[in-house]
Design an enzyme around this catalytic site. Sequence first.
Site, mmCIF file in Angstrom:
data_model
loop_
_atom_site.group_PDB
_atom_site.id
_atom_site.type_symbol
_atom_site.label_atom_id
_atom_site.label_comp_id
_atom_site.label_asym_id
_atom_site.label_seq_id
_atom_site.Cartn_x
_atom_site.Cartn_y
_atom_site.Cartn_z
ATOM 1 N N SER A 1 42.776 48.530 67.760
ATOM 2 C CA SER A 1 43.053 49.583 66.784
ATOM 3 C C SER A 1 43.238 50.936 67.456
ATOM 4 C CB SER A 1 41.878 49.666 65.800
ATOM 5 O OG SER A 1 41.972 50.838 65.016
ATOM 6 N N GLN B 1 47.643 48.448 67.852
ATOM 7 C CA GLN B 1 47.914 48.811 66.457
ATOM 8 C C GLN B 1 47.970 50.322 66.350
ATOM 9 O OE1 GLN B 1 45.044 50.114 64.316
ATOM 10 N NE2 GLN B 1 46.670 50.780 62.911
ATOM 11 N N TYR C 1 48.130 53.701 64.113
ATOM 12 C CA TYR C 1 48.128 54.554 62.925
ATOM 13 C C TYR C 1 48.981 55.754 63.323
ATOM 14 C CZ TYR C 1 44.348 52.128 60.447
ATOM 15 O OH TYR C 1 43.590 51.215 59.753
ATOM 16 N N THR D 1 50.757 50.052 61.451
ATOM 17 C CA THR D 1 50.155 49.834 60.121
ATOM 18 C C THR D 1 50.764 50.830 59.136
ATOM 19 O OG1 THR D 1 48.129 48.987 61.090
ATOM 20 C CG2 THR D 1 47.971 49.839 58.845
ATOM 21 N N LYS E 1 52.588 46.256 59.867
ATOM 22 C CA LYS E 1 51.407 45.621 59.256
ATOM 23 C C LYS E 1 51.144 46.242 57.894
ATOM 24 C CE LYS E 1 46.489 44.643 60.060
ATOM 25 N NZ LYS E 1 45.709 45.514 59.203
ATOM 26 N N HIS F 1 45.268 44.532 54.175
ATOM 27 C CA HIS F 1 44.181 45.282 54.816
ATOM 28 C C HIS F 1 42.819 44.770 54.337
ATOM 29 C CE1 HIS F 1 44.221 49.113 57.290
ATOM 30 N NE2 HIS F 1 42.930 48.941 57.157
#
Length: 386
Positions: A129, A151, A153, A179, A260, A284
């Site tokens: 993440s 991943q 953000y 995401t 995602k 999620h």
Amino acid sequence: MTRYGEYQTEIYAGGLAGELPAHPVDFPSLERKATEVLPSWIHSYVAGGAGDEHTQRLNVTEFHRWGLVPRMLNGAHDRDLSVELFGLTLPHPLFLSPVGVLGICAQDFHGDLATARACARTGVPLTVSTLSQDPLEEVAAELGETPGFFQLYTPDDRDLALSLIHRAENAGYRALIVTVDTWVTGWRPRDLNTANFPQLRGYCLANYTSDPAFRRRLPGAPEEHPSSVVGEWVNVFGRSLGWQDLDWIREATELPVLLKGIQHPDDVRRAKDHGVDGIHCSNHGGRQANGGIPALRMLPEIVEAAGELPVLFDSGVRSGTDVVKALALGATAVGVGRPYVYALAVGGEHGVVHQSRSLLAEADLLMAVDGYPDLAALRQEGLRRL
Ligand SMILES: Cc1cc2nc3c(=O)[nH]c(=O)nc-3n(C[C@H](O)[C@H](O)[C@H](O)COP(=O)(O)O)c2cc1C
């Protein structure tokens, strides 16, 4: 071909020598143990979801509405669980989904590193993440030969976004998973009732504090300005992405780019128009939007719209049986979320190894018992609606 099911023999053999498994093999027992060992503010953040958590529960129960149909005398003595995923040949279709508070779910608060070490031992790919407790480079270094995915953000600062993408590429990650369902946090009563949000307490921000583009936003060194770190993180965290943003993200990297949080086939088609390399079908884990449809229900439509593109799936996977069912519905690879977080909390690195091996063993043995020698045979006629 690895015989994942042999883990069962290992466990029974241990029993003959007087050893019981150190950790449970089933989710309900694991969840109970995790509740005992995790501090309540971390446990409630992991266990909780959006609204009254109805969607979160539906994600799990939706699996019970499908039944596998066995075939006999079908030569499933050896099972081939291997999959191709954007140029990688993986020995099995399991991966770990990104979990932003993973770091603080280990006793020493370095859970991203412990999980990466577990993945190095099992060969189960880890999606790291943006919200890790140790920097993405240090986590990648623990993965050994096992592939890692990063991943993203996407921050509302393009320099920072590009910096994170390039760091992920340089650190050896094999895909960028963007995401798209979390530019703002969903309404989560458990966290709201305790006014608890770990990142606002300064946890899991290492990828920001180690980033030159983020550090430029601070008045000085992050260690000396903890409240500015949190304040700037709040300012920059979530960009409300539009389809046009995919173009600069796509251009920024040679890595395969996946989205995602996709739940609608038309969004799959638009994503394809923008050159993505794969879809991650997920809601999620019901943490973002309550009142939604379980992710598994949308999977067949997503798979159909994706055509040749790989479809990763998560949300509600609790067992090897669930993994097999998601594969039967067309997922290319299946992600685990909360279960491995609980395994980490309960047993650290060994807990995650044990849990991944248990999931793979259950999936492999189910394929054996149900007479499916490979995933193509399973997909052809594995499931019926109950
Ligand atoms: C505590 C927690 C933190 C999460 N953090 C992230 C994250 O940082 N990025 C992300 O894309 N998804 C995140 N997710 C969602 C997971 O990747 C995954 O979609 C979800 O856990 C699947 O649902 P399940 O755990 O109920 O099976 C998080 C989930 C949990 C439980």
